[in-house]
Design an enzyme around this catalytic site. Structure first.
Site, PDB file in Angstrom:
ATOM      1  N   ASN A   1      -2.650   3.169  -5.797  1.00  0.00           N
ATOM      2  CA  ASN A   1      -2.399   3.005  -7.032  1.00  0.00           C
ATOM      3  C   ASN A   1      -2.580   4.627  -7.636  1.00  0.00           C
ATOM      4  O   ASN A   1      -3.447   5.162  -7.753  1.00  0.00           O
ATOM      5  CB  ASN A   1      -3.432   2.236  -7.761  1.00  0.00           C
ATOM      6  CG  ASN A   1      -3.231   2.608  -9.265  1.00  0.00           C
ATOM      7  OD1 ASN A   1      -2.371   2.722  -9.947  1.00  0.00           O
ATOM      8  ND2 ASN A   1      -4.369   1.912  -9.951  1.00  0.00           N
TER       9      ASN A   1
ATOM     10  N   LYS B   1      -1.620   5.671 -10.557  1.00  0.00           N
ATOM     11  CA  LYS B   1      -1.994   5.734 -11.963  1.00  0.00           C
ATOM     12  C   LYS B   1      -0.913   6.763 -12.381  1.00  0.00           C
ATOM     13  O   LYS B   1       0.103   6.874 -12.150  1.00  0.00           O
ATOM     14  CB  LYS B   1      -3.551   6.195 -12.096  1.00  0.00           C
ATOM     15  CG  LYS B   1      -4.448   5.659 -11.141  1.00  0.00           C
ATOM     16  CD  LYS B   1      -5.905   5.543 -11.595  1.00  0.00           C
ATOM     17  CE  LYS B   1      -6.589   4.854 -10.614  1.00  0.00           C
ATOM     18  NZ  LYS B   1      -8.071   4.718 -11.002  1.00  0.00           N
TER      19      LYS B   1
ATOM     20  N   HIS C   1      -5.142  -4.692 -14.301  1.00  0.00           N
ATOM     21  CA  HIS C   1      -6.022  -3.365 -13.902  1.00  0.00           C
ATOM     22  C   HIS C   1      -7.056  -3.176 -15.008  1.00  0.00           C
ATOM     23  O   HIS C   1      -6.766  -3.288 -16.010  1.00  0.00           O
ATOM     24  CB  HIS C   1      -5.333  -2.229 -13.610  1.00  0.00           C
ATOM     25  CG  HIS C   1      -6.255  -1.307 -12.956  1.00  0.00           C
ATOM     26  ND1 HIS C   1      -6.961  -0.332 -13.564  1.00  0.00           N
ATOM     27  CD2 HIS C   1      -6.331  -0.822 -11.571  1.00  0.00           C
ATOM     28  CE1 HIS C   1      -7.372   0.592 -12.757  1.00  0.00           C
ATOM     29  NE2 HIS C   1      -7.220   0.431 -11.595  1.00  0.00           N
TER      30      HIS C   1
ATOM     31  N   GLU D   1      -8.310  -0.582 -16.114  1.00  0.00           N
ATOM     32  CA  GLU D   1      -7.933   0.516 -17.025  1.00  0.00           C
ATOM     33  C   GLU D   1      -6.889  -0.019 -18.260  1.00  0.00           C
ATOM     34  O   GLU D   1      -7.038   0.417 -19.191  1.00  0.00           O
ATOM     35  CB  GLU D   1      -7.279   1.771 -16.376  1.00  0.00           C
ATOM     36  CG  GLU D   1      -8.447   2.568 -15.859  1.00  0.00           C
ATOM     37  CD  GLU D   1      -7.990   3.278 -14.432  1.00  0.00           C
ATOM     38  OE1 GLU D   1      -6.651   3.528 -14.449  1.00  0.00           O
ATOM     39  OE2 GLU D   1      -8.689   3.567 -13.548  1.00  0.00           O
TER      40      GLU D   1
ATOM     41  N   GLU E   1     -12.175  -5.438  -8.181  1.00  0.00           N
ATOM     42  CA  GLU E   1     -12.180  -4.014  -8.276  1.00  0.00           C
ATOM     43  C   GLU E   1     -13.615  -3.711  -9.282  1.00  0.00           C
ATOM     44  O   GLU E   1     -13.266  -3.935 -10.508  1.00  0.00           O
ATOM     45  CB  GLU E   1     -11.107  -3.441  -9.163  1.00  0.00           C
ATOM     46  CG  GLU E   1      -9.868  -3.239  -7.904  1.00  0.00           C
ATOM     47  CD  GLU E   1      -9.011  -2.166  -8.327  1.00  0.00           C
ATOM     48  OE1 GLU E   1      -8.834  -1.323  -7.743  1.00  0.00           O
ATOM     49  OE2 GLU E   1      -8.582  -1.943  -9.554  1.00  0.00           O
TER      50      GLU E   1
ATOM     51  N   GLY F   1     -12.905   5.138  -9.654  1.00  0.00           N
ATOM     52  CA  GLY F   1     -13.035   6.508 -10.114  1.00  0.00           C
ATOM     53  C   GLY F   1     -14.378   7.363 -10.091  1.00  0.00           C
ATOM     54  O   GLY F   1     -14.424   8.330 -10.503  1.00  0.00           O
TER      55      GLY F   1
ATOM     56  N   SER G   1     -13.294   3.171  -5.275  1.00  0.00           N
ATOM     57  CA  SER G   1     -13.499   4.365  -4.695  1.00  0.00           C
ATOM     58  C   SER G   1     -13.791   4.317  -2.990  1.00  0.00           C
ATOM     59  O   SER G   1     -14.551   4.621  -2.457  1.00  0.00           O
ATOM     60  CB  SER G   1     -15.101   5.089  -4.983  1.00  0.00           C
ATOM     61  OG  SER G   1     -15.001   5.279  -6.409  1.00  0.00           O
TER      62      SER G   1
HETATM   63  C1  PEP Z   1      -7.999   1.925  -8.732  1.00  0.00           C
HETATM   64  O1  PEP Z   1      -7.849   2.528  -9.675  1.00  0.00           O
HETATM   65  O2  PEP Z   1      -7.443   0.709  -8.499  1.00  0.00           O
HETATM   66  C2  PEP Z   1      -9.133   2.446  -7.991  1.00  0.00           C
HETATM   67  C3  PEP Z   1      -9.493   1.668  -6.938  1.00  0.00           C
HETATM   68  O3  PEP Z   1      -9.442   3.667  -8.058  1.00  0.00           O
HETATM   69  P1  PEP Z   1     -10.184   4.772  -7.343  1.00  0.00           P
HETATM   70  O4  PEP Z   1      -9.918   4.327  -5.773  1.00  0.00           O
HETATM   71  O5  PEP Z   1      -9.977   6.132  -7.517  1.00  0.00           O
HETATM   72  O6  PEP Z   1     -11.568   4.317  -7.602  1.00  0.00           O
END
Ligand code: PEP
Length: 253
Positions: A12, A14, A98, A100, A170, A176, A215
């Site tokens: 992803n 972003k 997601h 976000e 998630e 993040g 992460s």
């Molecule tokens: C994501 O945004 O889907 C995600 C898992 O981000 P990160 O791996 O940076 O935590």
């Protein structure tokens, strides 16, 4: 991971990458990846780069995904784009819900369900993102939150639609932040999500890929992906680094 389910490593990106950076990153992934038939590789990129990157991926087996789309196919929705428009660019997968987007762009359960339905309607595979906040986890509400996020979609599209979809767990507190759920924590939640789906359909639950996101990186991927109910990863930050993304991919093989 189970041998009987599809495995997926999805990046992803972003809102990252200039045009030149996007082309460079995708080209390097195409050049350096050693794809394994048992593991799907997917990159979910910013809409603006679809034309460039879809051309780059055309002779590769890497799938192209988008990060969001409106539920209508066209109309007076300034600034939006639709799943049907994405399908024109060989986009095959769509992230839906997601955290976000849920947190910053008012994607509530009802919008998420409509976006999921529209993606299916235009032949895109929705990846339903679900996750609890740290506060909700502390209050032991994790399962309740995840179930209601799934239920809202099942209520609109029906359980059988999940034969054409993936789920990504998630935890918001791990996205993040560099803080990852432990393999045991993640496995427990994945098993519980699968059990919830099994209450509605054993067949759907048995084949449903459930990805972990939060992460995931080159150092922790192998342990996370070794868990029975973790069928792949949705990777943010580490998907912008070719070497790390490909290491994560190898860990899924
Ligand atoms: C994501 O945004 O889907 C995600 C898992 O981000 P990160 O791996 O940076 O935590």
């Amino acid at each position: 991971m189970s041998d009987s389910r599809r495995r997926i490593i999805a990046g992803n990106w972003k809102m990252n990458c200039s045009r030149a950076e996007a082309i460079q990153l995708a080209s390097a992934i195409v050049a350096d990846s050693n794809l394994n038939n048992n593991v799907e590789m997917l990159i979910c990129i910013p809409h603006i780069h679809m034309a460039d990157i879809s051309k780059l991926l055309i002779n590769s087996k890497i799938y192209l995904g988008a990060q969001d789309a409106h539920w209508e196919s066209s109309g007076a929705f300034t600034g939006e784009i639709s799943s049907s428009m994405l399908a024109d660019y060989q986009v095959s997968h769509l992230l839906v819900g997601h955290s976000e987007r849920r947190e910053m762009f008012a994607d509530d359960d009802s919008r998420v369900a409509k976006k999921f339905a529209a993606a299916l309607n235009y032949g895109l595979k929705p990846i339903l993102c679900i996750g609890e906040s740290l506060e909700q986890r502390k209050q032991e509400m994790t399962l309740e939150v995840l179930k209601s996020q799934c239920q809202a979609v099942v209520d609109v599209v029906g359980i059988n639609a999940f034969s054409q979809a993936y789920v990504a767990y998630e935890p918001i507190w791990a996205i993040g932040t560099g803080q990852t759920a432990t393999p045991e924590q993640a496995e427990q939640v994945h098993a519980e999500i699968r059990a919830w789906f099994a209450e509605q359909s054993k067949d759907i639950a048995a084949q449903l890929p459930i990805l972990y996101g939060g992460s995931m990186n080159a150092a922790n991927a192998e342990d996370l992906l070794a868990q029975d109910n973790i069928d792949g990863g949705l990777i943010g930050g580490a998907s912008l680094k070719v070497e790390d993304f490909l290491k994560i991919y190898s860990a899924a093989g």
